[in-house]
Design a protein around this motif. Sequence first.
Motif, PDB file in Angstrom:
ATOM      1  N   CYS A  10       8.215  20.908 -28.999  1.00 47.26           N
ATOM      2  CA  CYS A  10       8.943  19.751 -28.475  1.00 47.26           C
ATOM      3  C   CYS A  10      10.221  20.192 -27.772  1.00 47.26           C
ATOM      4  CB  CYS A  10       9.288  18.773 -29.605  1.00 47.26           C
ATOM      5  SG  CYS A  10       7.865  17.984 -30.367  1.00 47.26           S
ATOM      6  N   VAL A  11      10.977  21.071 -28.413  1.00 45.12           N
ATOM      7  CA  VAL A  11      12.230  21.565 -27.842  1.00 45.12           C
ATOM      8  C   VAL A  11      11.956  22.236 -26.491  1.00 45.12           C
ATOM      9  CG1 VAL A  11      14.133  23.213 -28.141  1.00 45.12           C
ATOM     10  CG2 VAL A  11      13.368  21.813 -30.087  1.00 45.12           C
ATOM     11  N   ARG A  60      12.654  10.306 -15.483  1.00 49.48           N
ATOM     12  CA  ARG A  60      11.337   9.914 -15.994  1.00 49.48           C
ATOM     13  C   ARG A  60      11.060  10.548 -17.349  1.00 49.48           C
ATOM     14  NH1 ARG A  60       8.395   6.898 -13.067  1.00 49.48           N
ATOM     15  NH2 ARG A  60       8.581   6.762 -10.820  1.00 49.48           N
ATOM     16  N   LEU A  61      10.225   9.864 -18.130  1.00 50.59           N
ATOM     17  CA  LEU A  61       9.810  10.404 -19.419  1.00 50.59           C
ATOM     18  C   LEU A  61       8.998  11.675 -19.237  1.00 50.59           C
ATOM     19  CD1 LEU A  61       8.611   7.235 -21.386  1.00 50.59           C
ATOM     20  CD2 LEU A  61      10.675   8.575 -21.774  1.00 50.59           C
ATOM     21  N   VAL A  62       9.152  12.597 -20.159  1.00 48.49           N
ATOM     22  CA  VAL A  62       8.356  13.818 -20.157  1.00 48.49           C
ATOM     23  C   VAL A  62       6.964  13.469 -20.666  1.00 48.49           C
ATOM     24  CG1 VAL A  62       8.099  16.091 -21.221  1.00 48.49           C
ATOM     25  CG2 VAL A  62      10.352  15.310 -20.457  1.00 48.49           C
ATOM     26  N   GLY A  63       5.950  13.922 -19.963  1.00 50.47           N
ATOM     27  CA  GLY A  63       4.576  13.603 -20.352  1.00 50.47           C
ATOM     28  C   GLY A  63       3.737  14.830 -20.636  1.00 50.47           C
ATOM     29  N   GLY A  64       4.367  15.994 -20.725  1.00 53.21           N
ATOM     30  CA  GLY A  64       3.629  17.220 -20.982  1.00 53.21           C
ATOM     31  C   GLY A  64       3.761  17.668 -22.426  1.00 53.21           C
ATOM     32  N   HIS A  86       6.401  10.429 -30.005  1.00 58.11           N
ATOM     33  CA  HIS A  86       7.488  11.053 -30.755  1.00 58.11           C
ATOM     34  C   HIS A  86       6.972  12.215 -31.614  1.00 58.11           C
ATOM     35  CE1 HIS A  86      10.310   7.900 -29.623  1.00 58.11           C
ATOM     36  NE2 HIS A  86       9.386   7.002 -29.936  1.00 58.11           N
ATOM     37  N   PRO A  87       6.473  13.266 -31.014  1.00 56.31           N
ATOM     38  CA  PRO A  87       5.914  14.363 -31.821  1.00 56.31           C
ATOM     39  C   PRO A  87       6.938  15.085 -32.685  1.00 56.31           C
ATOM     40  CG  PRO A  87       6.049  14.989 -29.513  1.00 56.31           C
ATOM     41  CD  PRO A  87       6.376  13.525 -29.584  1.00 56.31           C
TER      42      PRO A  87
END
Length: 171
Positions: free
Chosen positions: A89-90, A108-112, A120-121
């Motif tokens: 995640c980091v 924009r939101l991160v999608g990768g 919310h991993p």
Amino acid sequence: MTWYTLLVLAVAVERLAELVVARRNAAWTRARDGVEHGRGHYPVMVVLHTGLLAGCLLEPLLAHRPFVPALGVPALALALLAQALRWWCVATLGPYWNTRVIVVPGVRLVGGGPYRFLRHPNYVAVVVEGVALPLVHSAWLTATVFTLANAVLLTVRVRCENAALTRAVPA
């Protein structure tokens, strides 16, 4: 108990490393007009996570909890997987990752990375670690208390983060 103490201390050092990364990232996001949300619950989170580590060390000693390999080995594997997920995640969020909720408007939101699969991993990693780390050495009371308190905290935290992202991030 010595190896377990070393494990918990290693997690504590990892937490300090997170704080160094978070401080650097906070400066980066604030320089880009990042706005912090949910300051009120942050001290509670710090106390709760510090309490988790203290409980991991104290409960096995004070309550004479044994190491049970059938429980401890799978719990250790889960705790290590939680660490790997956290750092994935980091790495995926890069300078946007933080222990605080700081959002840069218009980004924009991160999608990768793990965000392809979960919104919310990082919180999944926190939940797994909160159960697994204490259970490595049969600290079931610490696992239970942390999990219940963390459920309340994460309810507040996720609502705060979702609201902040909804206001700041383009559709």
